[in-house]
Enzyme design. Structure first.
Site, short mmCIF file in Angstrom:
data_model
loop_
_atom_site.label_atom_id
_atom_site.label_comp_id
_atom_site.label_asym_id
_atom_site.label_seq_id
_atom_site.Cartn_x
_atom_site.Cartn_y
_atom_site.Cartn_z
N CYS A 182 0.86 -1.33 0.14
CA CYS A 182 0.01 0.11 0.07
C CYS A 182 0.94 1.21 0.03
O CYS A 182 1.46 1.59 1.12
CB CYS A 182 -0.98 -0.02 1.26
SG CYS A 182 -1.75 1.61 1.29
N CYS A 207 -0.25 4.39 2.56
CA CYS A 207 -0.64 4.04 3.75
C CYS A 207 -0.23 2.71 4.13
O CYS A 207 0.92 2.20 4.50
CB CYS A 207 -1.91 4.80 4.44
SG CYS A 207 -3.38 4.19 3.57
N SER A 208 -1.43 1.87 4.69
CA SER A 208 -0.98 0.75 5.21
C SER A 208 -2.18 -0.03 5.03
O SER A 208 -2.47 -1.13 5.80
CB SER A 208 -0.66 1.09 6.58
OG SER A 208 -1.72 1.55 7.11
N CYS A 209 -2.93 0.22 3.83
CA CYS A 209 -3.99 -0.79 3.47
C CYS A 209 -3.62 -2.18 3.68
O CYS A 209 -2.69 -2.45 2.79
CB CYS A 209 -5.16 -0.31 2.38
SG CYS A 209 -5.60 1.26 2.65
#
Lengths: 197, 146
Positions: free
Chosen positions: A102, A105-107
């Site tokens: 991702c 961000c951090s999906c």
């Protein structure tokens, strides 16, 4: 606490201040945070994804459904918790290797893999796996054949990817349950092969 | 994402290899995580609003510091994902009018004073499970020594 560097204590104090205000205002139930944290620490983890992979390895029809509609196929195993996003399963083969990131961000597919590891959220991985994926995978201990096509998938708010790793050779006699143990979290992100840790 | 500082980092930053590390390094990180998820579940905000703030926070850190998480930034703060998470949580709550910056600052001072006065040098995060209702006792202790 006062004698310590403020930067050490700041996030802890700030978090407590936020939680305390929210509880006081009746916006957050006092046990809500404990419940969420224990769910992610104890119940939701890569074992869910490993069950999906082992089923796909054992059952060709399930695998077809998984690749066509991962959200539905995952729900078949009683795994839920998706927040409206769609799951997509990417099949690794001897010709194509998939890896997930991702960049913004951090999906991450929480329901099947739990919370992402530290490195998945790091600026280095998020930036570099797009620019030089082969080098990053090599640093993570995964060498690909030059002939293998490498595809990098960038997760989004709407789509979460999981990798269906290749079934390791010599595992024909294993039961679905035994296969589950070969499926590591990293193999479902695409930075390792199944059967190796 | 593709700027020169990033490509210059090739090979210099080792990625962790562990499979199965702890989810959270410090207790506050799990609290911040849990608060953000719980509030989205109860509809205080849409998850996507939180995510938009998180993207902005991470991008802001990277503009300041590049993508080398081991290098302390201009303010001496190294990369910490949950610091960005916490800032996003705070912003989405302030923006939505759920809490104000002022009340947050004063509650933080109260808690700091409470820790200093009542617990001396004990800075273990023992309040994690009960601080939500512990503030009633501390209204008279808002002075903070510097």
């Amino acid at each position: 606490m006062g004698e310590h560097d403020d930067t050490v204590n700041y996030p802890s104090l700030r978090t407590r201040a936020i939680e305390s205000l929210l509880v006081e205002k009746g916006i957050l139930a006092s046990d809500a945070v404990d419940r969420v944290v224990s769910t992610y620490e104890e119940d939701i983890g890569p074992l869910n994804g490993a069950r999906v992979v082992a089923r796909a390895w054992s059952d060709g029809e399930y695998k077809t459904r998984l690749l066509e509609n991962a959200t539905g196929a995952i729900a078949e195993l009683g795994i839920s918790g998706m927040q409206g996003e769609n799951m997509v399963a990417l099949e690794n083969t001897s010709e194509v290797h998939n890896v997930v990131v991702c960049t913004l961000c951090s999906c991450y597919p929480w329901p099947v893999l739990g919370l992402p590891p530290y490195w998945y959220k790091s600026p280095e991985y998020r930036a570099r796996v797009v620019v030089e994926p082969r080098a990053v995978l090599e640093e993570l201990g995964l060498e690909l054949d030059d002939s293998q096509e490498l595809r990098v998938w960038d997760s989004s708010a709407d789509i979460r990817y999981m990798v269906l790793p290749e079934r390791p050779a010599g595992t024909d006699d294993l039961s679905e349950e035994e296969l589950t143990e070969l499926v590591t979290r990293d193999s479902m992100i695409g930075v390792a092969r199944a059967g190796t840790s | 994402m593709t700027d020169a500082t990033i490509s210059a980092m090739t090979g210099t930053v080792a990625l962790p290899r562990q499979n199965g590390e702890l989810l959270f390094d410090e207790p506050w990180e799990s609290r911040a995580f849990g608060i953000a998820v719980a509030l989205s579940e109860t509809g205080t905000y849409a998850w996507d609003s939180f995510r938009t703030h998180l993207i902005g926070e991470i991008e802001g850190w990277e503009i300041e510091n590049g993508s080398d998480s081991s290098a302390p930034g201009p303010d001496g703060e190294a990369w910490n994902y949950y610091r960005r998470w916490l800032a996003s949580l705070e912003h989405v709550l302030v923006e939505g009018g759920v809490i104000s910056t002022d009340e947050l600052a004063s509650r933080q001072l109260e808690l700091a004073a409470h820790d200093d006065h009542d617990h001396g040098h004990d800075d273990e995060p023992e309040h994690d499970h009960d601080h939500g209702d512990s503030h009633d006792q501390i209204h008279h202790k808002t002075e903070v020594t510097t």
